[in-house]
Each structure stands twice: as C-alpha cells, then as structure tokens.
Scaffold this motif. Structure first.
Motif, PDB file in Angstrom:
ATOM      1  N   ALA A 129       0.838  -1.201   0.000  1.00  0.00           N
ATOM      2  CA  ALA A 129       0.000   0.000   0.000  1.00  0.00           C
ATOM      3  C   ALA A 129       0.871   1.249   0.000  1.00  0.00           C
ATOM      4  O   ALA A 129       1.880   1.324   0.711  1.00  0.00           O
ATOM      5  N   ALA A 130       0.470   2.249  -0.797  1.00  0.00           N
ATOM      6  CA  ALA A 130       1.233   3.493  -0.859  1.00  0.00           C
ATOM      7  C   ALA A 130       1.087   4.304   0.423  1.00  0.00           C
ATOM      8  O   ALA A 130       1.991   5.055   0.789  1.00  0.00           O
ATOM      9  N   PHE A 131      -0.025   4.146   1.102  1.00  0.00           N
ATOM     10  CA  PHE A 131      -0.314   4.934   2.303  1.00  0.00           C
ATOM     11  C   PHE A 131      -0.400   3.996   3.503  1.00  0.00           C
ATOM     12  O   PHE A 131      -1.191   3.063   3.527  1.00  0.00           O
ATOM     13  N   MET A 132       0.471   4.204   4.468  1.00  0.00           N
ATOM     14  CA  MET A 132       0.493   3.432   5.711  1.00  0.00           C
ATOM     15  C   MET A 132       0.585   1.919   5.491  1.00  0.00           C
ATOM     16  O   MET A 132      -0.237   1.148   6.013  1.00  0.00           O
ATOM     17  N   PRO A 133       1.568   1.444   4.751  1.00  0.00           N
ATOM     18  CA  PRO A 133       1.696  -0.008   4.544  1.00  0.00           C
ATOM     19  C   PRO A 133       1.921  -0.752   5.853  1.00  0.00           C
ATOM     20  O   PRO A 133       2.615  -0.269   6.755  1.00  0.00           O
TER      21      PRO A 133
END
Length: 233
Positions: free
Chosen positions: A43-47
């Motif tokens: 995920a690009a946001f908060m992996p």
C-alpha cells in the motif's frame, strides 16, 4: 497512470483529499473493543499498519440517499469549516468504506429510489439504505506534508449495535484490509499503529464510556499554512 475516482476524473495524489474513517466499538470480555484491520505491505499509504476502516470521499457519495441522518450535534460540528454538500458526502463515505473494507452494513432495510451509483451497487444489492444514525464525529486530522497521500480525515465513532447483521461476518469484505478483528482497547497499542491512530484511541477510550457527544472535536491541522491542534465546538 493516475488513479481514477468513481466519477471518472483523475485523482491528484498530491492534493489534500477529504476522507472519512469509522471506529466501530462493542463490549467484549476484556472491555471495549474496536474493529481494525491491517493494510497491505504494498500500500502506498500506511503499509502494514493496523487501521480503522476508512478512505477518501468519492464524488458520488454526495448523491447517496440516507434512511436516517445524524443527530443535530454531529451535523453541526461536521458543517464547521466545511461546505454544506460535504457533510452528507463524509457520512456516506464512512458507511461505504466500512462496507467495502469489512462487509458490514450501517443501514436499514429499504429500496433505493434510483439505481445506485458505482461504488454503492453492492451495498444497494444487500437490500439496505445507508444510515448515519448513531454516528458521532469525534476527531479530525490532516496528514502532514511530505506523505505520498494526504487526507483531511474525519473520524466517526459508532456502536456495533448499529450494524445490520452479524458483526463478526467479514465474508463480503474486499481485500484492502487483512486480519480484520475486534481488538480490546487495552491491547490496541501492542499492534503496529499509525501515530494518529494512537492519538485517536486515547479519545475513544473516554468516549465509549458513555453515549453523550464529545465536548468539542479535536482538529489536528497539518496543512501548508498552519500546524497545530484545537477543538471544533
């Protein structure tokens, strides 16, 4: 290629997008529990982080019919520093994101007056109209600069008793969140959480002890002009 919204327009990944996050809670053997899941490693946001269900507002969310609206306090606080059409869109986004990421329904049985827009067709096919009854607006935070995605997120708190159906049945969830589970507040900080989630959990612990609306809504502002925290009243 840029991601495309449900309205068919490209999404500017650098812009601050309005978003809604929903915190479902219930009473468990160890006290209050909240529903969370883990974001994917890619995920690009908060992996890899454990988060509450939530995501960006889509243009079609403003067009969704509600069976029940929020209480006046929730509606008034949402309208503070927000254009009026954004208020129902934020509430709808919270309901839609919960449906997409967990398969749970915040709604009541009913037929849609017109065909459901893209993004809502599965929800409508369940035979329910969305409901904002019982939602409490409890937190607002803007993602700090320098992140790959930035959101102006409103956090909503709702008791699991508002869910239609089995609150442990995640079989209709999409694959954005894994390891969906009810986590006791006493153990939540042992999970890999984003910083803002840890902060919000501090508010949730007090708010779930009673059903009264919060005494103002904390607003963590990290936009390009102002950084700081204050309370929306």
């Amino acid at each position: 290629m840029d991601k495309v919204s449900t309205a068919g327009t490209p999404v500017d990944k650098t812009a601050i997008r309005n978003a809604a996050t929903i915190i479902l809670y219930r009473r468990g053997a160890e006290g209050t529990e909240v529903l969370m899941g883990q974001r994917g490693a890619s995920a690009a946001f908060m992996p890899n982080k454990f988060v509450f269900p939530g995501g960006a507002v889509d243009a079609v969310d403003a067009t969704v019919p509600f069976a029940c609206g929020p209480d006046p306090v929730c509606a008034a606080r949402l309208a503070a520093e927000a254009e009026q059409p954004l208020v129902p869109a934020l509430l709808a986004a919270a309901v839609r994101e919960l449906w997409e990421e967990t398969g749970l329904i915040l709604g009541v049985p009913g037929a849609w007056p017109t065909p459901a827009p893209r993004g809502w067709r599965g929800f409508a096919a369940s035979g329910h109209l969305p409901s904002a009854e019982g939602l409490r607006f409890v937190y607002r935070a803007i993602t700090p600069p320098g992140r790959p995605r930035r959101f102006d997120a409103r956090f909503f708190l709702a008791p699991a008793t508002r869910v239609a159906g089995d609150v442990d049945d995640f079989s209709r969830a999409e694959d954005e969140l894994s390891l969906l589970q009810w986590i006791p507040l006493t153990r939540a900080r042992s999970f890999d959480l984003p910083f803002i989630t840890e902060v919000v959990l501090g508010e949730v612990a007090a708010l779930t002890a009673h059903d009264a609306p919060p005494d103002g809504v904390p607003f963590v502002r990290n936009d390009d002009l102002v950084a700081g925290i204050r309370r929306l009243r």
